[in-house]
Design a protein around this motif. Structure first.
Motif, PDB file in Angstrom:
ATOM      1  N   THR A   1      -3.597  -2.902  -0.891  1.00 10.70           N
ATOM      2  CA  THR A   1      -2.909  -1.795  -1.552  1.00 10.70           C
ATOM      3  C   THR A   1      -1.905  -1.199  -0.575  1.00 10.70           C
ATOM      4  N   VAL A   2      -0.994  -0.395  -1.113  1.00 13.23           N
ATOM      5  CA  VAL A   2      -0.037   0.333  -0.278  1.00 13.23           C
ATOM      6  C   VAL A   2      -0.162   1.811  -0.656  1.00 13.23           C
ATOM      7  N   PRO A   3      -1.157   2.477  -0.095  1.00  9.77           N
ATOM      8  CA  PRO A   3      -1.354   3.884  -0.437  1.00  9.77           C
ATOM      9  C   PRO A   3      -0.158   4.736  -0.005  1.00  9.77           C
ATOM     10  N   PHE A   4       0.323   5.559  -0.909  1.00  6.58           N
ATOM     11  CA  PHE A   4       1.431   6.480  -0.637  1.00  6.58           C
ATOM     12  C   PHE A   4       2.717   5.774  -0.219  1.00  6.58           C
ATOM     13  N   GLY A   5       2.810   4.447  -0.426  1.00  8.98           N
ATOM     14  CA  GLY A   5       4.018   3.703  -0.103  1.00  8.98           C
ATOM     15  C   GLY A   5       4.354   3.631   1.371  1.00  8.98           C
ATOM     16  N   VAL A   6       3.362   3.822   2.230  1.00 14.57           N
ATOM     17  CA  VAL A   6       3.612   3.881   3.669  1.00 14.57           C
ATOM     18  C   VAL A   6       3.346   2.564   4.369  1.00 14.57           C
ATOM     19  N   CYS A   7       2.170   1.995   4.163  1.00 15.64           N
ATOM     20  CA  CYS A   7       1.765   0.780   4.862  1.00 15.64           C
ATOM     21  C   CYS A   7       0.668   0.097   4.055  1.00 15.64           C
ATOM     22  N   ALA A   8       0.690  -1.215   4.024  1.00 16.73           N
ATOM     23  CA  ALA A   8      -0.339  -1.961   3.306  1.00 16.73           C
ATOM     24  C   ALA A   8      -1.684  -1.845   4.018  1.00 16.73           C
ATOM     25  N   GLU A   9      -2.750  -1.811   3.223  1.00 14.90           N
ATOM     26  CA  GLU A   9      -4.113  -1.751   3.753  1.00 14.90           C
ATOM     27  C   GLU A   9      -4.962  -2.800   3.051  1.00 14.90           C
ATOM     28  N   VAL A  10      -5.927  -3.355   3.790  1.00 15.59           N
ATOM     29  CA  VAL A  10      -6.806  -4.391   3.260  1.00 15.59           C
ATOM     30  C   VAL A  10      -8.188  -3.815   3.009  1.00 15.59           C
ATOM     31  N   ASP A  11      -8.736  -4.091   1.833  1.00 13.74           N
ATOM     32  CA  ASP A  11     -10.123  -3.742   1.520  1.00 13.74           C
ATOM     33  C   ASP A  11     -10.947  -4.958   1.938  1.00 13.74           C
ATOM     34  N   TYR A  12     -11.647  -4.848   3.067  1.00  7.19           N
ATOM     35  CA  TYR A  12     -12.381  -5.995   3.603  1.00  7.19           C
ATOM     36  C   TYR A  12     -13.586  -6.383   2.754  1.00  7.19           C
ATOM     37  N   GLY A  13     -13.994  -5.535   1.858  1.00  5.68           N
ATOM     38  CA  GLY A  13     -15.050  -5.891   0.919  1.00  5.68           C
ATOM     39  C   GLY A  13     -14.567  -6.881  -0.125  1.00  5.68           C
ATOM     40  N   LEU A  14     -13.250  -6.914  -0.345  1.00  3.72           N
ATOM     41  CA  LEU A  14     -12.656  -7.813  -1.332  1.00  3.72           C
ATOM     42  C   LEU A  14     -11.946  -9.014  -0.714  1.00  3.72           C
ATOM     43  N   CYS A  15     -11.454  -8.875   0.506  1.00  4.49           N
ATOM     44  CA  CYS A  15     -10.677  -9.933   1.166  1.00  4.49           C
ATOM     45  C   CYS A  15     -11.528 -11.186   1.390  1.00  4.49           C
TER      46      CYS A  15
END
Length: 67
Positions: free
Chosen positions: A29-43
Motif C-alpha cells: 500500500t501507499v499510505p497517505f501517498g508518501v511511500c510504499a509499505e509492505v504487509d509482511y503477513g501477506l507478502c
C-alpha cells in the motif's frame, strides 16, 4: 510464512504505485501517498514488485522469521 520478503527503501521510494498493481496478494500500500509499505503477513516474496519498480528501490531479502 514466506522465505523471502520485499523490502522497500523508504528514503528512495517515489510512491508511484507500480508495485501495487503487480502484487498478487495486495500486500503493498501507499499510505497517505508518501511511500510504499509492505504487509509482511501477506507478502509471499514472489519478487514481482521488485521487477516492476522503475526506481529499483525494492529488494528481496531472506525472511529470518520464516525458519
Amino acid at each position: 510464512m514466506a522465505k523471502r520478503r520485499a523490502v522497500i527503501s523508504k528514503k528512495e521510494c517515489v510512491a508511484c504505485g507500480c508495485c501495487i498493481k503487480v502484487c498478487p496478494r495486495a500486500a503493498i500500500t501507499v499510505p497517505f501517498g508518501v511511500c510504499a509499505e509492505v504487509d509482511y503477513g501477506l507478502c509471499i516474496g514472489c519478487g514481482k514488485c521488485a521487477k516492476e519498480c522503475p526506481a529499483s528501490v525494492i529488494t528481496l531479502e531472506v525472511n529470518d522469521e520464516a525458519k
